[in-house]
Scaffold this motif. Sequence first.
Motif, PDB file in Angstrom:
ATOM      1  N   CYS A  20      69.121 -80.854  -1.987  1.00  0.00           N
ATOM      2  CA  CYS A  20      68.520 -79.525  -1.886  1.00  0.00           C
ATOM      3  C   CYS A  20      67.767 -79.406  -0.576  1.00  0.00           C
ATOM      4  O   CYS A  20      67.467 -80.404   0.079  1.00  0.00           O
ATOM      5  CB  CYS A  20      67.633 -79.201  -3.081  1.00  0.00           C
ATOM      6  N   ILE A  21      67.519 -78.168  -0.174  1.00  0.00           N
ATOM      7  CA  ILE A  21      66.751 -77.896   1.024  1.00  0.00           C
ATOM      8  C   ILE A  21      65.427 -77.274   0.595  1.00  0.00           C
ATOM      9  O   ILE A  21      65.364 -76.558  -0.399  1.00  0.00           O
ATOM     10  CB  ILE A  21      67.509 -76.988   2.015  1.00  0.00           C
ATOM     11  N   MET A  22      64.369 -77.589   1.334  1.00  0.00           N
ATOM     12  CA  MET A  22      63.050 -77.091   0.981  1.00  0.00           C
ATOM     13  C   MET A  22      62.294 -76.734   2.246  1.00  0.00           C
ATOM     14  O   MET A  22      62.365 -77.455   3.245  1.00  0.00           O
ATOM     15  CB  MET A  22      62.258 -78.148   0.205  1.00  0.00           C
ATOM     16  N   ALA A  23      61.564 -75.619   2.214  1.00  0.00           N
ATOM     17  CA  ALA A  23      60.757 -75.194   3.353  1.00  0.00           C
ATOM     18  C   ALA A  23      59.715 -76.257   3.684  1.00  0.00           C
ATOM     19  O   ALA A  23      59.251 -76.979   2.800  1.00  0.00           O
ATOM     20  CB  ALA A  23      60.060 -73.874   3.049  1.00  0.00           C
ATOM     21  N   ILE A  24      59.350 -76.341   4.948  1.00  0.00           N
ATOM     22  CA  ILE A  24      58.326 -77.286   5.395  1.00  0.00           C
ATOM     23  C   ILE A  24      57.039 -77.089   4.597  1.00  0.00           C
ATOM     24  O   ILE A  24      56.389 -78.038   4.196  1.00  0.00           O
ATOM     25  CB  ILE A  24      58.042 -77.102   6.906  1.00  0.00           C
ATOM     26  N   ASP A  25      56.673 -75.823   4.345  1.00  0.00           N
ATOM     27  CA  ASP A  25      55.430 -75.546   3.616  1.00  0.00           C
ATOM     28  C   ASP A  25      55.630 -75.476   2.105  1.00  0.00           C
ATOM     29  O   ASP A  25      54.705 -75.165   1.365  1.00  0.00           O
ATOM     30  CB  ASP A  25      54.781 -74.259   4.117  1.00  0.00           C
ATOM     31  N   GLY A  26      56.849 -75.765   1.626  1.00  0.00           N
ATOM     32  CA  GLY A  26      57.118 -75.809   0.197  1.00  0.00           C
ATOM     33  C   GLY A  26      57.252 -74.457  -0.484  1.00  0.00           C
ATOM     34  O   GLY A  26      57.288 -74.387  -1.706  1.00  0.00           O
ATOM     35  N   THR A  27      57.366 -73.356   0.285  1.00  0.00           N
ATOM     36  CA  THR A  27      57.406 -72.021  -0.319  1.00  0.00           C
ATOM     37  C   THR A  27      58.750 -71.681  -0.949  1.00  0.00           C
ATOM     38  O   THR A  27      58.834 -70.747  -1.719  1.00  0.00           O
ATOM     39  CB  THR A  27      57.058 -70.928   0.715  1.00  0.00           C
ATOM     40  N   TRP A  28      59.824 -72.401  -0.605  1.00  0.00           N
ATOM     41  CA  TRP A  28      61.121 -72.177  -1.252  1.00  0.00           C
ATOM     42  C   TRP A  28      61.900 -73.473  -1.324  1.00  0.00           C
ATOM     43  O   TRP A  28      61.661 -74.410  -0.581  1.00  0.00           O
ATOM     44  CB  TRP A  28      61.936 -71.080  -0.560  1.00  0.00           C
ATOM     45  N   ARG A  29      62.826 -73.493  -2.254  1.00  0.00           N
ATOM     46  CA  ARG A  29      63.685 -74.658  -2.455  1.00  0.00           C
ATOM     47  C   ARG A  29      65.030 -74.147  -2.947  1.00  0.00           C
ATOM     48  O   ARG A  29      65.082 -73.237  -3.773  1.00  0.00           O
ATOM     49  CB  ARG A  29      63.045 -75.586  -3.486  1.00  0.00           C
ATOM     50  N   ARG A  30      66.120 -74.705  -2.455  1.00  0.00           N
ATOM     51  CA  ARG A  30      67.454 -74.240  -2.832  1.00  0.00           C
ATOM     52  C   ARG A  30      68.375 -75.426  -3.030  1.00  0.00           C
ATOM     53  O   ARG A  30      68.467 -76.304  -2.172  1.00  0.00           O
ATOM     54  CB  ARG A  30      67.990 -73.346  -1.706  1.00  0.00           C
ATOM     55  N   ASP A  31      69.077 -75.476  -4.171  1.00  0.00           N
ATOM     56  CA  ASP A  31      70.070 -76.518  -4.418  1.00  0.00           C
ATOM     57  C   ASP A  31      71.289 -76.286  -3.539  1.00  0.00           C
ATOM     58  O   ASP A  31      71.666 -75.140  -3.271  1.00  0.00           O
ATOM     59  CB  ASP A  31      70.500 -76.516  -5.882  1.00  0.00           C
ATOM     60  N   GLU A  47      75.096 -72.279  -2.543  1.00  0.00           N
ATOM     61  CA  GLU A  47      75.572 -71.207  -3.421  1.00  0.00           C
ATOM     62  C   GLU A  47      74.677 -69.985  -3.269  1.00  0.00           C
ATOM     63  O   GLU A  47      73.459 -70.104  -3.241  1.00  0.00           O
ATOM     64  CB  GLU A  47      75.570 -71.668  -4.875  1.00  0.00           C
ATOM     65  N   GLY A  48      75.295 -68.825  -3.150  1.00  0.00           N
ATOM     66  CA  GLY A  48      74.533 -67.581  -3.041  1.00  0.00           C
ATOM     67  C   GLY A  48      74.030 -67.346  -1.636  1.00  0.00           C
ATOM     68  O   GLY A  48      74.277 -68.111  -0.715  1.00  0.00           O
ATOM     69  N   SER A  49      73.311 -66.272  -1.469  1.00  0.00           N
ATOM     70  CA  SER A  49      72.836 -65.848  -0.155  1.00  0.00           C
ATOM     71  C   SER A  49      71.683 -66.711   0.332  1.00  0.00           C
ATOM     72  O   SER A  49      70.829 -67.124  -0.450  1.00  0.00           O
ATOM     73  CB  SER A  49      72.381 -64.393  -0.222  1.00  0.00           C
ATOM     74  N   ILE A  50      71.672 -66.969   1.646  1.00  0.00           N
ATOM     75  CA  ILE A  50      70.530 -67.654   2.239  1.00  0.00           C
ATOM     76  C   ILE A  50      69.764 -66.700   3.147  1.00  0.00           C
ATOM     77  O   ILE A  50      68.896 -67.112   3.887  1.00  0.00           O
ATOM     78  CB  ILE A  50      70.951 -68.921   3.014  1.00  0.00           C
ATOM     79  N   GLN A  51      70.081 -65.407   3.081  1.00  0.00           N
ATOM     80  CA  GLN A  51      69.366 -64.414   3.881  1.00  0.00           C
ATOM     81  C   GLN A  51      67.907 -64.378   3.469  1.00  0.00           C
ATOM     82  O   GLN A  51      67.567 -64.541   2.303  1.00  0.00           O
ATOM     83  CB  GLN A  51      69.974 -63.035   3.703  1.00  0.00           C
ATOM     84  N   GLY A  52      67.056 -64.152   4.434  1.00  0.00           N
ATOM     85  CA  GLY A  52      65.638 -64.047   4.155  1.00  0.00           C
ATOM     86  C   GLY A  52      64.899 -65.367   4.151  1.00  0.00           C
ATOM     87  O   GLY A  52      63.679 -65.382   4.068  1.00  0.00           O
ATOM     88  N   LEU A  53      65.624 -66.473   4.230  1.00  0.00           N
ATOM     89  CA  LEU A  53      64.964 -67.776   4.268  1.00  0.00           C
ATOM     90  C   LEU A  53      64.706 -68.172   5.718  1.00  0.00           C
ATOM     91  O   LEU A  53      65.551 -67.983   6.576  1.00  0.00           O
ATOM     92  CB  LEU A  53      65.827 -68.847   3.597  1.00  0.00           C
ATOM     93  N   ASN A  54      63.537 -68.703   5.986  1.00  0.00           N
ATOM     94  CA  ASN A  54      63.222 -69.180   7.330  1.00  0.00           C
ATOM     95  C   ASN A  54      63.770 -70.592   7.466  1.00  0.00           C
ATOM     96  O   ASN A  54      63.193 -71.538   6.952  1.00  0.00           O
ATOM     97  CB  ASN A  54      61.713 -69.166   7.555  1.00  0.00           C
ATOM     98  N   LEU A  55      64.913 -70.713   8.140  1.00  0.00           N
ATOM     99  CA  LEU A  55      65.586 -72.011   8.234  1.00  0.00           C
ATOM    100  C   LEU A  55      65.449 -72.648   9.613  1.00  0.00           C
ATOM    101  O   LEU A  55      66.256 -73.467   9.993  1.00  0.00           O
ATOM    102  CB  LEU A  55      67.064 -71.847   7.877  1.00  0.00           C
ATOM    103  N   LYS A  56      64.428 -72.272  10.371  1.00  0.00           N
ATOM    104  CA  LYS A  56      64.246 -72.896  11.676  1.00  0.00           C
ATOM    105  C   LYS A  56      63.949 -74.374  11.516  1.00  0.00           C
ATOM    106  O   LYS A  56      64.496 -75.204  12.216  1.00  0.00           O
ATOM    107  CB  LYS A  56      63.130 -72.199  12.451  1.00  0.00           C
TER     108      LYS A  56
END
Length: 107
Positions: A20-31, A47-56
Amino acid sequence: MAEENKGTERVTFSRGYDVCIMAIDGTWRRDCQLNSISDTDATLTVEGSIQGLNLKEFFLLLSSTGLAYRRCELVRVNGTDMDIHFLRGKHAKKRPGATSKSDEMMS
């Protein structure tokens, strides 16, 4: 996608490996599924949209406990597939205009 020989060995999985991927600050997590990996980068399917996630910058969690992880940055998105590049401690990219404590001490 053609793979360039960068001097690193790439492992491609016949079936995706659960991560899974997780934001540096822990605000989101996605399998997601890990499709291939090398010393410097990896390809994932989300799976599903990744729009709106800060993936820098984010973490790729390589275990269900979250104890094994790598700091990453997004390189490319194509539908549900994405390529990431692993960042390394001292070799992580600096943001333009950012200074480190050692830079400030030397001036």
